[in-house]
Design a protein around this motif. Structure first.
Motif, PDB file in Angstrom:
ATOM      1  N   UNK A 178       0.772  -1.223   0.017  1.00 26.99           N
ATOM      2  CA  UNK A 178       0.168  -0.016   0.092  1.00 26.99           C
ATOM      3  C   UNK A 178       1.116   1.178  -0.016  1.00 26.99           C
ATOM      4  N   UNK A 179       0.571   2.145  -0.725  1.00 27.77           N
ATOM      5  CA  UNK A 179       0.968   3.338  -0.955  1.00 27.77           C
ATOM      6  C   UNK A 179       0.149   4.388  -0.587  1.00 27.77           C
ATOM      7  N   UNK A 180       0.486   5.807  -0.413  1.00 30.12           N
ATOM      8  CA  UNK A 180      -0.539   6.924  -0.232  1.00 30.12           C
ATOM      9  C   UNK A 180       0.080   8.065  -0.866  1.00 30.12           C
ATOM     10  N   UNK A 181      -0.711   8.933  -1.356  1.00 31.20           N
ATOM     11  CA  UNK A 181      -0.375  10.368  -1.948  1.00 31.20           C
ATOM     12  C   UNK A 181      -1.186  11.557  -1.095  1.00 31.20           C
ATOM     13  N   UNK A 182      -0.620  11.934  -0.115  1.00 29.33           N
ATOM     14  CA  UNK A 182      -1.300  13.248   0.582  1.00 29.33           C
ATOM     15  C   UNK A 182      -1.410  14.277  -0.129  1.00 29.33           C
ATOM     16  N   UNK A 183      -2.329  15.142   0.103  1.00 29.44           N
ATOM     17  CA  UNK A 183      -2.547  16.437  -0.772  1.00 29.44           C
ATOM     18  C   UNK A 183      -1.257  17.160  -1.181  1.00 29.44           C
ATOM     19  N   UNK A 184      -0.705  17.282  -2.127  1.00 24.39           N
ATOM     20  CA  UNK A 184       0.239  18.345  -2.467  1.00 24.39           C
ATOM     21  C   UNK A 184       1.406  17.719  -2.121  1.00 24.39           C
ATOM     22  N   UNK A 185       1.656  16.407  -2.185  1.00 19.99           N
ATOM     23  CA  UNK A 185       2.689  15.680  -1.470  1.00 19.99           C
ATOM     24  C   UNK A 185       3.202  14.653  -2.268  1.00 19.99           C
ATOM     25  N   UNK A 186       4.365  13.842  -2.237  1.00 21.23           N
ATOM     26  CA  UNK A 186       4.789  12.876  -2.944  1.00 21.23           C
ATOM     27  C   UNK A 186       4.179  11.835  -2.493  1.00 21.23           C
ATOM     28  N   UNK A 187       4.203  10.742  -3.401  1.00 22.91           N
ATOM     29  CA  UNK A 187       3.681   9.342  -3.021  1.00 22.91           C
ATOM     30  C   UNK A 187       4.477   8.749  -1.881  1.00 22.91           C
ATOM     31  N   UNK A 188       4.220   7.935  -0.950  1.00 23.02           N
ATOM     32  CA  UNK A 188       4.843   7.559   0.099  1.00 23.02           C
ATOM     33  C   UNK A 188       4.450   6.107   0.396  1.00 23.02           C
ATOM     34  N   UNK A 189       5.378   5.194   0.917  1.00 25.20           N
ATOM     35  CA  UNK A 189       5.191   3.842   1.233  1.00 25.20           C
ATOM     36  C   UNK A 189       4.293   3.928   2.506  1.00 25.20           C
ATOM     37  N   UNK A 225      -4.782   9.916  -1.075  1.00 24.79           N
ATOM     38  CA  UNK A 225      -5.275   8.818  -1.867  1.00 24.79           C
ATOM     39  C   UNK A 225      -4.325   7.632  -1.796  1.00 24.79           C
ATOM     40  N   UNK A 226      -4.871   6.404  -1.666  1.00 23.43           N
ATOM     41  CA  UNK A 226      -4.371   5.208  -1.299  1.00 23.43           C
ATOM     42  C   UNK A 226      -4.436   4.335  -2.424  1.00 23.43           C
ATOM     43  N   UNK A 227      -3.283   3.804  -2.740  1.00 19.57           N
ATOM     44  CA  UNK A 227      -2.954   2.849  -3.816  1.00 19.57           C
ATOM     45  C   UNK A 227      -2.395   1.385  -3.571  1.00 19.57           C
ATOM     46  N   UNK A 228      -2.939   0.332  -3.942  1.00 16.19           N
ATOM     47  CA  UNK A 228      -2.353  -0.955  -3.772  1.00 16.19           C
ATOM     48  C   UNK A 228      -1.550  -1.237  -5.057  1.00 16.19           C
ATOM     49  N   UNK A 229      -0.581  -2.105  -4.957  1.00 17.31           N
ATOM     50  CA  UNK A 229       0.519  -2.188  -5.904  1.00 17.31           C
ATOM     51  C   UNK A 229       0.994  -3.778  -5.780  1.00 17.31           C
ATOM     52  N   UNK A 230       1.391  -4.296  -6.794  1.00 12.17           N
ATOM     53  CA  UNK A 230       1.947  -5.885  -6.937  1.00 12.17           C
ATOM     54  C   UNK A 230       3.157  -5.801  -7.407  1.00 12.17           C
ATOM     55  N   UNK A 231       4.049  -6.657  -6.916  1.00 12.39           N
ATOM     56  CA  UNK A 231       5.429  -6.862  -7.414  1.00 12.39           C
ATOM     57  C   UNK A 231       5.436  -8.437  -7.732  1.00 12.39           C
ATOM     58  N   UNK A 232       6.309  -8.741  -8.803  1.00 17.32           N
ATOM     59  CA  UNK A 232       6.553 -10.309  -9.129  1.00 17.32           C
ATOM     60  C   UNK A 232       7.862 -10.787  -8.509  1.00 17.32           C
ATOM     61  N   UNK A 233       8.476  -9.971  -8.041  1.00 15.21           N
ATOM     62  CA  UNK A 233       9.832 -10.443  -7.380  1.00 15.21           C
ATOM     63  C   UNK A 233      10.364  -9.771  -6.334  1.00 15.21           C
TER      64      UNK A 233
END
Length: 125
Positions: free
Chosen positions: A36-47, A93-101
């Protein structure tokens, strides 16, 4: 082709709770880890957090440790983010992400090939 769809976002009061869900399908069933990552208003995406499928090993960002946890239902292909004791600083804004490795912390998220469209979480009184 992998598909990830987040849900469960919305408005919560400070001190409240929300549960986000990330439903994945297609090639996403082959992930080595998800995050899960998130992007606060006006900021960069963060882990925020990550989980490795084979042993449920989790890494949680310092900013949410003790308040957020992850769980998964592989049979239903859903990843959850349980958010408790929410703070106004959790608005993002919260994002989910997937990695294969990859497994472990990735501050940039570059190791994650697939991303959902995001779900808005607003913490406000």
């Amino acid at each position: 082709q992998a598909r990830l769809v987040e849900s469960g976002g919305g408005l919560a009061q400070p001190g409240g709770s929300l549960i986000l869900a990330c439903t994945f399908s297609g090639r996403a069933g082959n992930y080595y880890s998800m995050a899960w990552y998130r992007r606060p208003p006006g900021k960069e995406r963060e882990f925020v957090s990550t989980i490795k499928w084979e042993d449920d090993g989790q890494y949680i960002a310092d900013s949410v440790r003790g308040r957020f946890t992850m769980s998964k239902d592989y049979a239903k292909k859903i990843l959850y983010l349980h958010m408790n004791r929410l703070q106004t600083e959790d608005t993002a804004i919260y994002y989910c992400a997937g990695s294969y490795w990859h497994s472990g912390v990735s501050l940039s998220g570059s190791e994650y090939a697939d991303w959902g469209q995001g779900t808005q979480v607003t913490v406000s009184s």
